[in-house]
Scaffold this active site. Sequence first.
Site, short mmCIF file in Angstrom:
data_model
loop_
_atom_site.label_atom_id
_atom_site.label_comp_id
_atom_site.label_asym_id
_atom_site.label_seq_id
_atom_site.Cartn_x
_atom_site.Cartn_y
_atom_site.Cartn_z
N HIS A 161 0.82 -1.21 0.00
CA HIS A 161 0.00 0.00 0.00
C HIS A 161 0.86 1.26 0.00
O HIS A 161 2.07 1.23 0.25
CB HIS A 161 -0.90 0.01 1.24
CG HIS A 161 -0.13 0.00 2.53
ND1 HIS A 161 0.46 1.13 3.07
CD2 HIS A 161 0.17 -1.02 3.38
CE1 HIS A 161 1.08 0.82 4.19
NE2 HIS A 161 0.93 -0.48 4.40
N HIS A 171 0.76 -5.70 2.80
CA HIS A 171 1.53 -4.90 3.75
C HIS A 171 2.97 -5.41 3.82
O HIS A 171 3.25 -6.55 3.43
CB HIS A 171 0.87 -4.98 5.12
CG HIS A 171 -0.59 -4.65 5.10
ND1 HIS A 171 -1.07 -3.38 5.31
CD2 HIS A 171 -1.68 -5.41 4.85
CE1 HIS A 171 -2.39 -3.37 5.20
NE2 HIS A 171 -2.79 -4.60 4.91
#
Length: 223
Positions: free
Chosen positions: A17, A157
């Site tokens: 992200h 992540h």
Amino acid sequence: MTARESNEPCRVILARHGQTEWNKELRFQGKTNIQLTEEGKRQAHALSERLSSWPPEVIYSSPLDRALYTANAIAERHNITPVIMNELQEIDFASWEGQSIPGLEREQHEVFSRWRADPFFNPPEGAETWNEISERLSRAVKRFLNEGHKRIIAVSHGGIIRALYAVLTGLDPHKTWNMDVSNCAISGIEMRYGRACLAFANDDLHIRAGAYGQKLPVWGKKL
């Protein structure tokens, strides 16, 4: 975890992200639902532009907003909807979530030093263990492989992408934290003949070079 037997490769892009305020402040985020900064949103759209020439068949995303915003930015270009996969959410860091890395290094020096030396195997008290992480990611990978897609993007992540290096390719999980995973960087894994190979890692040229809006290759000219 081995890839399915097939002459035709399955290619998986792992994407982190965009930037959050806690990234800027060097804080553990874990499962805390932190939003992207304006810079993080720009990064997400730069990544979307980078991947515009590589249409996926499916985009899987962590349910956390920072990942889902990034996934939606990519998906809009390809007129598809991201599939939320809870297994892709970040590691649960328990009481360390929201804590600053420099602060923990000062205040819990011994515990933090053990974690930094081998993060998956020295988690803070109450945090998710390697067995728990690898079990949920093994479920995710099984779904990747069983649904029959050849072009997959998974938005997740930093900690989870390092864990996926191990779960997908068999890399040593004691070592994968030595690999950088930058905001909105991409890594490519190719699965063919029952093997999964790391083709490239932490490619964030679209961010580092200030190449927003420029056409950059993803996997090579043949694709």
